[in-house]
Design a protein around this motif. Structure first.
Motif, PDB file in Angstrom:
ATOM      1  N   GLU A  44       2.874   6.226 -10.777  1.00 35.92           N
ATOM      2  CA  GLU A  44       1.540   5.109 -10.116  1.00 35.92           C
ATOM      3  C   GLU A  44       2.327   4.442  -8.893  1.00 35.92           C
ATOM      4  OE1 GLU A  44      -0.555   1.130 -11.464  1.00 35.92           O
ATOM      5  OE2 GLU A  44       1.074   1.223 -12.612  1.00 35.92           O
ATOM      6  N   ALA A  45       1.004   4.996  -7.975  1.00 38.30           N
ATOM      7  CA  ALA A  45       1.291   4.078  -6.035  1.00 38.30           C
ATOM      8  C   ALA A  45       0.177   3.378  -6.058  1.00 38.30           C
ATOM      9  CB  ALA A  45       1.359   5.738  -5.584  1.00 38.30           C
ATOM     10  N   TYR A  46       0.864   2.100  -6.211  1.00 37.15           N
ATOM     11  CA  TYR A  46       0.030   1.070  -5.178  1.00 37.15           C
ATOM     12  C   TYR A  46      -0.444   0.438  -4.075  1.00 37.15           C
ATOM     13  CZ  TYR A  46      -1.688  -3.706  -5.992  1.00 37.15           C
ATOM     14  OH  TYR A  46      -2.870  -5.032  -5.612  1.00 37.15           O
ATOM     15  N   LEU A  47      -1.298   1.496  -2.946  1.00 35.80           N
ATOM     16  CA  LEU A  47      -1.608   1.219  -1.741  1.00 35.80           C
ATOM     17  C   LEU A  47      -1.972   0.194  -0.784  1.00 35.80           C
ATOM     18  CD1 LEU A  47      -1.354   4.698  -1.831  1.00 35.80           C
ATOM     19  CD2 LEU A  47       0.454   3.485  -1.349  1.00 35.80           C
ATOM     20  N   ASP A  48      -2.461   0.418   0.084  1.00 31.89           N
ATOM     21  CA  ASP A  48      -3.448  -0.692   0.599  1.00 31.89           C
ATOM     22  C   ASP A  48      -5.101   0.347   0.740  1.00 31.89           C
ATOM     23  OD1 ASP A  48      -3.809  -2.474   3.018  1.00 31.89           O
ATOM     24  OD2 ASP A  48      -4.948  -0.665   3.221  1.00 31.89           O
ATOM     25  N   HIS A  49      -5.683  -0.586   0.766  1.00 38.12           N
ATOM     26  CA  HIS A  49      -6.502   0.227  -0.096  1.00 38.12           C
ATOM     27  C   HIS A  49      -7.419   1.600   1.258  1.00 38.12           C
ATOM     28  CE1 HIS A  49      -8.518  -2.201   3.327  1.00 38.12           C
ATOM     29  NE2 HIS A  49      -9.283  -2.168   3.007  1.00 38.12           N
ATOM     30  N   THR A  50      -6.636   1.196   2.184  1.00 41.18           N
ATOM     31  CA  THR A  50      -7.048   2.656   3.876  1.00 41.18           C
ATOM     32  C   THR A  50      -6.801   3.372   3.205  1.00 41.18           C
ATOM     33  OG1 THR A  50      -5.176   1.401   4.719  1.00 41.18           O
ATOM     34  CG2 THR A  50      -6.716   0.288   5.427  1.00 41.18           C
ATOM     35  N   TYR A  51      -5.785   3.601   2.728  1.00 40.37           N
ATOM     36  CA  TYR A  51      -5.589   5.619   1.725  1.00 40.37           C
ATOM     37  C   TYR A  51      -6.267   5.782   0.744  1.00 40.37           C
ATOM     38  CZ  TYR A  51      -1.160   4.800   4.220  1.00 40.37           C
ATOM     39  OH  TYR A  51      -0.047   4.759   5.402  1.00 40.37           O
ATOM     40  N   LEU A  90      -9.621   0.456  -7.253  1.00 41.01           N
ATOM     41  CA  LEU A  90      -9.552  -0.192  -6.354  1.00 41.01           C
ATOM     42  C   LEU A  90      -9.129  -1.914  -7.182  1.00 41.01           C
ATOM     43  CD1 LEU A  90     -10.310  -1.343  -3.691  1.00 41.01           C
ATOM     44  CD2 LEU A  90     -12.439  -1.669  -4.532  1.00 41.01           C
ATOM     45  N   ILE A  91      -8.495  -2.189  -6.559  1.00 37.63           N
ATOM     46  CA  ILE A  91      -7.358  -3.526  -7.013  1.00 37.63           C
ATOM     47  C   ILE A  91      -7.529  -4.519  -5.718  1.00 37.63           C
ATOM     48  CG2 ILE A  91      -5.563  -4.478  -8.526  1.00 37.63           C
ATOM     49  CD1 ILE A  91      -5.173  -1.730  -9.566  1.00 37.63           C
ATOM     50  N   GLY A  92      -8.668  -5.614  -5.776  1.00 37.91           N
ATOM     51  CA  GLY A  92      -8.852  -6.465  -4.743  1.00 37.91           C
ATOM     52  C   GLY A  92      -8.539  -5.336  -2.945  1.00 37.91           C
ATOM     53  N   GLU A  93      -7.502  -6.101  -1.977  1.00 38.72           N
ATOM     54  CA  GLU A  93      -7.261  -5.413  -1.215  1.00 38.72           C
ATOM     55  C   GLU A  93      -6.594  -3.943  -1.087  1.00 38.72           C
ATOM     56  OE1 GLU A  93      -8.963  -6.422   2.022  1.00 38.72           O
ATOM     57  OE2 GLU A  93     -10.110  -7.647   0.646  1.00 38.72           O
ATOM     58  N   ASN A  96      -5.130   1.595  -6.141  1.00 44.15           N
ATOM     59  CA  ASN A  96      -3.877   2.246  -6.938  1.00 44.15           C
ATOM     60  C   ASN A  96      -4.114   3.646  -7.064  1.00 44.15           C
ATOM     61  OD1 ASN A  96      -5.196   2.193  -9.642  1.00 44.15           O
ATOM     62  ND2 ASN A  96      -3.209   2.205 -11.101  1.00 44.15           N
ATOM     63  N   VAL A  97      -3.346   4.647  -7.197  1.00 41.72           N
ATOM     64  CA  VAL A  97      -3.867   6.281  -7.300  1.00 41.72           C
ATOM     65  C   VAL A  97      -2.796   6.918  -8.248  1.00 41.72           C
ATOM     66  CG1 VAL A  97      -3.315   8.487  -6.379  1.00 41.72           C
ATOM     67  CG2 VAL A  97      -3.844   5.947  -4.866  1.00 41.72           C
ATOM     68  N   LEU A  98      -3.185   7.596  -9.203  1.00 45.84           N
ATOM     69  CA  LEU A  98      -2.353   7.686 -10.902  1.00 45.84           C
ATOM     70  C   LEU A  98      -2.410   9.290 -10.143  1.00 45.84           C
ATOM     71  CD1 LEU A  98      -4.179   5.795 -13.145  1.00 45.84           C
ATOM     72  CD2 LEU A  98      -1.641   5.684 -12.247  1.00 45.84           C
TER      73      LEU A  98
END
Length: 136
Positions: A44-51, A90-93, A96-98
């Motif tokens: 699980e990668a938690y990232l900026d939404h721009t990705y 999408l989690i707020g701004e 997460n990619v699983l």
């Protein structure tokens, strides 16, 4: 199950004869060894939404995605996985990619390649064993 901290994520993309590494800046992440019969792992990668668009494109266009991660500490050797994206949320701004996949045992691959090369060079029997021991 065992859970580890994800410290680094790279997407490995094959383009013609080259492999391009896309380093993805992480906000946070986990690596979970499911310890199931299929030796599957969840990343699980938690990232900026721009990705989001980048990963949605990967999910649509690729059955399997090769990734390289560092687990627990930046100084650890990277682990390589063959994965599929099983979710993008999408989690707020942020997003997460699983990923779900299996780890590639690079040590076995290196040893197999080394043995294959020695056999092709004509080593066999005791001389093969001695030369292999010498190299490792």
């Amino acid at each position: 199950m065992k859970t580890f901290k994800l410290k680094k994520l790279e997407i490995l993309e094959s383009v013609e004869e080259d492999i391009i590494q896309h380093e993805i800046p992480l906000l946070d992440g986990l690596v979970i060894n499911r310890e199931d019969d299929l030796n599957r792992w969840v990343i699980e990668a938690y990232l900026d939404h721009t990705y989001q668009t980048f990963f949605e494109g990967l999910q649509e266009n690729k059955d399997q995605i090769m990734i390289q991660v560092k687990i627990t500490k930046e100084s650890n050797a990277p682990a390589t996985f063959i994965t599929s994206i099983i979710g993008i949320n999408l989690i707020g701004e942020h997003i997460n990619v699983l990923f779900m996949g299996t780890i590639v045992d690079r040590q076995k691959g290196i040893i197999k390649d080394m043995l294959q090369e020695l056999v092709e060079e004509g080593y066999q029997g005791e001389s093969l064993i001695n030369k292999f021991k010498e190299l490792i």
